[in-house]
Write an enzyme that holds these catalytic residues in place. Structure first.
Site, PDB file in Angstrom:
ATOM      1  N   ARG A 133       0.820  -1.203   0.000  1.00  0.00           N
ATOM      2  CA  ARG A 133       0.000   0.000   0.000  1.00  0.00           C
ATOM      3  C   ARG A 133       0.867   1.272   0.000  1.00  0.00           C
ATOM      4  NH1 ARG A 133      -2.181   3.585  -0.681  1.00  0.00           N
ATOM      5  NH2 ARG A 133      -4.185   4.455  -0.078  1.00  0.00           N
ATOM      6  N   LYS A 134       2.176   1.081   0.244  1.00  0.00           N
ATOM      7  CA  LYS A 134       3.088   2.235   0.243  1.00  0.00           C
ATOM      8  C   LYS A 134       3.753   2.349  -1.135  1.00  0.00           C
ATOM      9  CE  LYS A 134       2.165   1.718   4.657  1.00  0.00           C
ATOM     10  NZ  LYS A 134       1.055   2.349   5.338  1.00  0.00           N
ATOM     11  N   VAL A 135       4.630   3.345  -1.293  1.00  0.00           N
ATOM     12  CA  VAL A 135       5.188   3.597  -2.630  1.00  0.00           C
ATOM     13  C   VAL A 135       6.245   2.548  -3.003  1.00  0.00           C
ATOM     14  CG1 VAL A 135       6.447   5.275  -4.040  1.00  0.00           C
ATOM     15  CG2 VAL A 135       4.650   6.055  -2.476  1.00  0.00           C
TER      16      VAL A 135
END
Ligand SMILES: *Cc1c(COP(=O)(O)O)cnc(C)c1O
Length: 371
Positions: A179-181
């Protein structure tokens, strides 16, 4: 369905993972060490400690800051639940502080209002990748002997005053959840300035072993490890680190693309009166880990109705942020947090991912303009 997020993973990551598997060493080993060195270099800190997640990383940061039973730790309620849970793992007491509606972050004023003589640390979150004003919060905390730990879960590729976010933090924790970059599947990284603290946290993430398994394996003599304190298994695997090394090289390109798409959103949504969108603060740049919008109080439809409408039109959107103090697990902790309550009620995260097309983005925008 247009997803809210999709990691940018390809052949290069698959090859790197495959090489790690075929090397015969899949647990924490040389690739983790290489990833730690590369990540420390990218953030500009002397020490980086790879861990199994940001959550376990935050637990280690709290231990590193000397937080223990009875201590209070100031946290934003407006954050993923892990920020608060980590405080509980350390046996300490979370104290909720309110946030600023433009950045979603704690401010020196909200921190000051939550501090007591028992406050040992503050967990300052760079929420959704918008950097928090670390220097201003430190100015409130340091004269009182309070450590500021940066929850940089969302902050890979973010800048603060022209330098990488978390560079100036005594202790910080990043997340590599999809869900993060930047992602390694699951995973996290602690960054630290103090060599002694970093060495202790490296031991603690590996059962508090005095000599790591990788070092014993590499040693030509028989080495018996010792255990001076109670540790944890918070290790990252070499398979994850191999993927992380590729992702770290792609990070500037990922951030640039996200910023380009975010700017397109901002232009396209500027015709909705009163709508507030994620944007850079005056002192830094965001990676738009989440592109959130806050609906005006008098918006014709509610946030939840908007989420339903988006879903019906094939767009996967999300409540931008939960508020821990409204969850049963933390409902016993009293807190007056008017900004947090408005933001958790009226904010939405819109889809934004590396390979998103302009046509997909236009489809999302169209739903927001629907009367
Ligand atoms: C995602 C997130 C975490 C937890 O990260 P994990 O790597 O999944 O443990 C913690 N804090 C914030 C602000 C987050 O967004």
């Amino acid at each position: 369905m247009i997803p809210v997020m999709r990691p940018w993973l390809g052949e290069e990551e698959a090859r790197a993972a495959s090489e790690a598997v075929l090397s015969g060493w899949v647990a924490q080993g040389p690739r983790v060490a290489e990833f730690e060195a590369a990540f420390a270099g990218a953030v500009g800190v002397p020490h980086a400690i790879a861990v199994s997640s940001c959550t376990t990383g935050l637990h280690l940061c709290l231990i590193g800051a000397g937080v223990g039973p009875g201590d209070e730790v100031v946290v934003p309620s407006l954050s993923f639940i892990a920020t608060t849970n980590a405080v509980m793992y350390a046996g300490a007491v979370p104290v909720f502080a309110d946030v600023d509606a433009a950045t979603l972050n704690l401010t020196p004023e909200t921190v000051e209002a939550a501090v007591t003589p028992r406050t040992k640390a503050v967990i300052l979150v760079d929420q959704c990748g918008i950097p928090a004003d670390l220097d201003a919060v430190r100015a409130v905390c340091e004269p009182r002997g309070i450590t500021v730990i940066e929850d940089a879960a969302c902050a890979a590729g973010v800048t603060y005053k022209g330098r990488p976010a978390a560079m100036a933090a005594e202790l910080a924790a990043f997340s590599f959840h999809p869900r993060k970059v930047l992602t390694t599947g699951e995973g996290g990284m602690v960054t630290a300035h103090d060599a002694g603290v970093a060495a202790r946290l490296k031991r603690l993430r590996e059962h508090a072993m005095s000599v790591s398994a990788a070092d014993r394996h590499a040693s030509s003599t028989v080495t018996l490890e010792g255990y001076d304190e109670v540790g944890y298994n918070y290790r990252m695997t070499d398979i994850q680190a191999a993927i992380g090394l590729v992702q770290l090289r792609k990070l500037p390109e990922m951030v640039a693309r996200r910023r380009e798409l975010a700017e397109r959103y901002q232009k396209a949504l500027s015709g909705i009166p009163g709508l507030v969108t994620a944007t850079d603060p005056s002192y830094g740049t965001t990676n738009y880990q989440s592109f959130w919008v806050t609906l005006p109080e008098d918006h014709p439809i509610s946030r939840d109705d908007l989420l339903v409408r988006l879903a019906e039109r094939g767009v996967s959107a999300r409540r931008a942020l939960m508020a821990a103090h409204l969850q049963p697990a933390y409902a016993h902790i009293g807190a007056s947090l008017p900004v947090t309550e408005r933001l958790t009620r009226d904010s939405v995260t819109l889809p934004l991912y590396h390979e998103m097309t302009e046509e997909e983005q236009d489809r999302v925008v169209e739903v927001l303009y629907d009367k």
